[in-house]
Design a protein around this motif. Sequence first.
Motif: not given
Length: 447
Positions: A309, A413, A417
């Motif tokens: 992330v 992802v 983000g």
Amino acid sequence: MISFVLASASVVWYIILWSIGLIGCLAARKRYRLRPRSPLASAAANTVPGVTILRPLKGLDHNLYENLESTFMQEYPNFEVFFCVEDERDQALTIVRDLMAKYPSVNARIAIRDGEPVGVNPKINNLITAYRQASHDILWVLDSNVMADRGTLARAVDILEPPSTATPLRRRIGVVHHVPFAWVTKPSLGSCIEEAFLNTNHAKMYIAINTVAVDSCVVGKSCLYRKSDMERVNGSLRPIANAEQGGFQPGERGLKMFGRFLAEDNMIAGSLWHELGLRHDISCDVAKNAVGDMSPIDYITRRIRWIRVRKRMVLAATLAEPFTESMFVGVLTSLGLRYLLGLSPWFFLPVHFLAWVLVDMDVYTSMAGHPVPADKRWMFVVSWALRELLALPVWTMAMLGSEVEWRGKRYRVMKNGEVERVASMASGLLGWFRKRKDFYEPLDISD
């Protein structure tokens, strides 16, 4: 010449990294070793700002009763609580109703999600109904696996809404957050590694970054911010030209705009920082997180998820992560010192690791209010060492992919983000390191 430059650079970076670590250690000592009682705790209800506490729930998490009870026991005269769930059959509601009966004087309500999801993030989907119904402008979003000290809310409001007699600041505070502090409820190797990581290296760097405060860095286990500020931002991170005069982003705004992110907490804090120009501050309280039974593989897959992330949000910082770890930087510096000064790595490395672990354990002492208990000390040091050894392999595996698993669902992802659902399970190493269940963060997904 190249060897000399590389050796010199390794030593210079080592000094810089130690400076950052010492900033975190000293700031932790200053911030956490004294927690005074706020005058707001005993003030009249009509003289303090009202606060709406939002607790997103999903199932029976570790230590759930005590975590939720700490909300009812806050020493603050003017607050309401929303317990947010996806549907009325959620098992957590049994505990919620027991606590509501035990504390009838507390204004507590259950908020069941009304309408379609606003994004892929289940935490935002759970919160949105209560967010819209909140009576107060100040919101305290507190995850289900966090237990808060009785004075936490009052001390946080002191920071978010300082007295009118306080010295004016250059920028208004938009977020007050709390450093996660893990405590193991079911000891196992994975949970002990998680505890050692969060309470030492993670806390040290988190506190240091927020002390220097060059950019937003927030883990959303426990955050206070204003709804009126949220209604002006949209997660684009584009500065609002007339923000100080009440300007806002065009189009849709507010909490629902963050449902597309996996790390919604960091994006909310970043939006308030960049779009409105507001700064953040850390309270002298910690967010006490109950960590259940975790295996080493559970720990590894959790770390892989967060790194994947982060690399889509702050690529440069993520690429630099190995150069902040004690193992990697220690080896590089030992080679540099051997080239420059002829110093033996067998002398330097033991001193390096001893100093590093002592600083990390000092950070633990500041946050916990006591040193690592004597009967846990060796296990803690072993867990700390295993975490340091795993750091580079985990980072390497994380950088080789972009898919993560969260609560049995797969996501890809993407830029900034944002995420999209993925139907099929991953194969290879990621499939083998598949997370079987959530042990630590049932709803929050940034650390």
